[in-house]
Design a protein around this motif. Structure first.
Motif, PDB file in Angstrom:
ATOM      1  N   ARG A  39      83.603   5.747   4.658  1.00  0.00           N
ATOM      2  CA  ARG A  39      84.284   6.135   5.900  1.00  0.00           C
ATOM      3  C   ARG A  39      83.390   5.966   7.127  1.00  0.00           C
ATOM      4  O   ARG A  39      83.873   5.628   8.200  1.00  0.00           O
ATOM      5  N   PHE A  40      82.098   6.228   6.959  1.00  0.00           N
ATOM      6  CA  PHE A  40      81.144   6.144   8.072  1.00  0.00           C
ATOM      7  C   PHE A  40      80.267   4.908   7.900  1.00  0.00           C
ATOM      8  O   PHE A  40      79.901   4.544   6.779  1.00  0.00           O
ATOM      9  N   ARG A  77      71.988  22.363   7.883  1.00  0.00           N
ATOM     10  CA  ARG A  77      72.036  20.983   8.340  1.00  0.00           C
ATOM     11  C   ARG A  77      72.084  20.068   7.122  1.00  0.00           C
ATOM     12  O   ARG A  77      71.326  20.260   6.171  1.00  0.00           O
ATOM     13  N   GLU A  78      72.970  19.068   7.154  1.00  0.00           N
ATOM     14  CA  GLU A  78      73.099  18.185   6.008  1.00  0.00           C
ATOM     15  C   GLU A  78      72.961  16.720   6.407  1.00  0.00           C
ATOM     16  O   GLU A  78      73.302  16.316   7.525  1.00  0.00           O
ATOM     17  N   PHE A  79      72.486  15.953   5.470  1.00  0.00           N
ATOM     18  CA  PHE A  79      72.268  14.533   5.662  1.00  0.00           C
ATOM     19  C   PHE A  79      73.595  13.793   5.754  1.00  0.00           C
ATOM     20  O   PHE A  79      74.553  14.115   5.022  1.00  0.00           O
ATOM     21  N   VAL A  80      73.656  12.792   6.637  1.00  0.00           N
ATOM     22  CA  VAL A  80      74.845  11.954   6.776  1.00  0.00           C
ATOM     23  C   VAL A  80      74.509  10.502   6.433  1.00  0.00           C
ATOM     24  O   VAL A  80      75.142   9.887   5.585  1.00  0.00           O
ATOM     25  N   ALA A 101      75.448   9.790   2.678  1.00  0.00           N
ATOM     26  CA  ALA A 101      75.861  10.919   1.854  1.00  0.00           C
ATOM     27  C   ALA A 101      77.157  10.540   1.144  1.00  0.00           C
ATOM     28  O   ALA A 101      77.982   9.795   1.697  1.00  0.00           O
ATOM     29  N   ASP A 102      77.337  11.048  -0.048  1.00  0.00           N
ATOM     30  CA  ASP A 102      78.549  10.737  -0.807  1.00  0.00           C
ATOM     31  C   ASP A 102      79.810  11.142  -0.046  1.00  0.00           C
ATOM     32  O   ASP A 102      80.844  10.492  -0.154  1.00  0.00           O
ATOM     33  N   ILE A 160      64.089  10.320   2.297  1.00  0.00           N
ATOM     34  CA  ILE A 160      64.729   9.903   3.543  1.00  0.00           C
ATOM     35  C   ILE A 160      65.923  10.782   3.888  1.00  0.00           C
ATOM     36  O   ILE A 160      66.342  10.845   5.036  1.00  0.00           O
ATOM     37  N   ARG A 161      66.477  11.494   2.916  1.00  0.00           N
ATOM     38  CA  ARG A 161      67.612  12.380   3.161  1.00  0.00           C
ATOM     39  C   ARG A 161      67.179  13.795   3.532  1.00  0.00           C
ATOM     40  O   ARG A 161      68.009  14.655   3.777  1.00  0.00           O
ATOM     41  N   ASP A 162      65.899  14.042   3.579  1.00  0.00           N
ATOM     42  CA  ASP A 162      65.360  15.377   3.830  1.00  0.00           C
ATOM     43  C   ASP A 162      65.095  15.564   5.311  1.00  0.00           C
ATOM     44  O   ASP A 162      64.235  14.877   5.880  1.00  0.00           O
ATOM     45  N   SER A 163      65.798  16.483   5.940  1.00  0.00           N
ATOM     46  CA  SER A 163      65.644  16.696   7.386  1.00  0.00           C
ATOM     47  C   SER A 163      64.225  17.103   7.769  1.00  0.00           C
ATOM     48  O   SER A 163      63.790  16.850   8.892  1.00  0.00           O
TER      49      SER A 163
END
Length: 126
Positions: A67-68, A45-48, A61-62, A107-110
């Motif tokens: 785009r998002f 799972r990756e951070f968006v 995320a870079d 904050i990017r850590d699930s």
């Protein structure tokens, strides 16, 4: 208790757009950090994207920056993810998450998030 449900996923061609919604049917998440994560088959799972608890800051995320766009609407108890310029590498199940106890530096850590939706599938064809 925060109860999250995502919607808006689907199949789109390369270069297309989708808008994901995450609605909360539980208690208000006004003071929660809110985030989007995604998980592709066979991958972690990756951070968006994420919003700080105060909503004053948004992080991306870079791989999706430019785009998002994520937005939160505390009055509607919802968070949205506008996805433009989609590419096959964006194919994944997208999850929204919330937590009242996220440390800003993580904050990017699930692992920081307690409440999760069931996810919505996004498939981008080439």
């Amino acid at each position: 208790q925060v109860e999250l449900v995502e919607s808006g996923g689907g199949l789109v061609q390369t270069g297309g757009s989708l808008r994901l919604s995450c609605t909360n049917s539980g208690q208000s998440f006004r003071n929660h950090a809110l985030a989007w994560f995604r998980q592709a088959p066979g991958k972690e799972r990756e951070f968006v994207a994420a919003h700080s608890r105060t909503g004053s800051s948004t992080y991306y995320a870079d791989s999706v920056k430019g785009r998002f766009t994520s937005s939160r609407d505390n009055a509607r108890n919802a968070v949205y993810l506008q996805m433009n310029g989609l590419v096959p590498e964006d194919t994944a199940v997208y999850y929204c998450a919330a937590s009242a106890r996220v440390i800003l530096s993580a904050i990017r850590d699930s692992r920081q998030y307690v409440n999760w939706g069931p996810g919505t599938q996004v498939t981008v064809s080439s």
